[in-house]
Enzyme design. Sequence first.
Site, PDB file in Angstrom:
ATOM      1  N   TYR A   1       6.311  18.789  30.197  1.00 39.94           N
ATOM      2  CA  TYR A   1       4.863  18.748  30.387  1.00 39.94           C
ATOM      3  C   TYR A   1       4.177  19.804  29.525  1.00 39.94           C
ATOM      4  CZ  TYR A   1       0.364  19.615  32.692  1.00 39.94           C
ATOM      5  OH  TYR A   1      -0.967  19.820  32.943  1.00 39.94           O
TER       6      TYR A   1
ATOM      7  N   SER B   1      -3.619  23.225  29.255  1.00 39.60           N
ATOM      8  CA  SER B   1      -3.084  23.866  30.460  1.00 39.60           C
ATOM      9  C   SER B   1      -2.667  25.287  30.159  1.00 39.60           C
ATOM     10  CB  SER B   1      -1.876  23.087  30.991  1.00 39.60           C
ATOM     11  OG  SER B   1      -1.253  23.787  32.063  1.00 39.60           O
TER      12      SER B   1
END
Length: 248
Positions: free
Chosen positions: A154, A141
């Site tokens: 996360y 990400s």
Amino acid sequence: MGTLAGKTALVTGGSRGIGRGIAERLGRDGARVAVHYGSNEVAAKETVAAIEAAGGSAFAIGAELGVPGDAAALWAEFDKHADGVDVLVNNAGIGLYGTITDVQEADYDRVFAVNAKAPFFIVQEGLGRLRDGGRIINISSGVTRIAFPITVAYSMTKGAINTLTHTLAKDLGPRGITVNAVAPGIIDTEALDGLPAEQKTGMAAYSTFNRIGRPSDVADIVSFVASEDGRWVTGQVIDATGGSALGV
């Protein structure tokens, strides 16, 4: 003949969103695609049907990730349909919103179990099935490059994925296996459904192209590193954010 003709691919979390885009693209490239799902069998079968309608070959396999024995269960289902894999895409993941003061321990454990622990053991269990010259592609990400305090836990899981990618590339290089990560930014998936237009406009502004990414933007990059053309690229985190926050 597609670039992956005769190959078998496994895409975790391949039933929706980015995973579906990747599964469909690899199917168009000629791979026989295992579409993994955690709970939504209907969506997985729809993805399989879409791949087959485009002239490809696919099958669905179900296994919950983030629980004890998840990797073994996933590969047991895979083994019912195929005898080896050439392209493994670790895409399945969950989000977690909360700053350092908000995140609860149980939620922290859960996001790490799904996003970091599961891919580790999926690779471990799959190494005997992964053919020499194969590909491992981990979906990371852009939050590992751009700081978002609201996604701290996360973001940490994706940092772990980047380290796994770098280390595995060194370990598996002698077998001709490349290992890379692809790091998307904001992508137009079901997660954005229902958001106000002004919020989406703000999201689009992160990218230098002033738009929200599409699953196909990520899938096309995955397709390249999965192909023979990507044979000399390994151990890399490929930014797929559309140039987000370049001026920051």
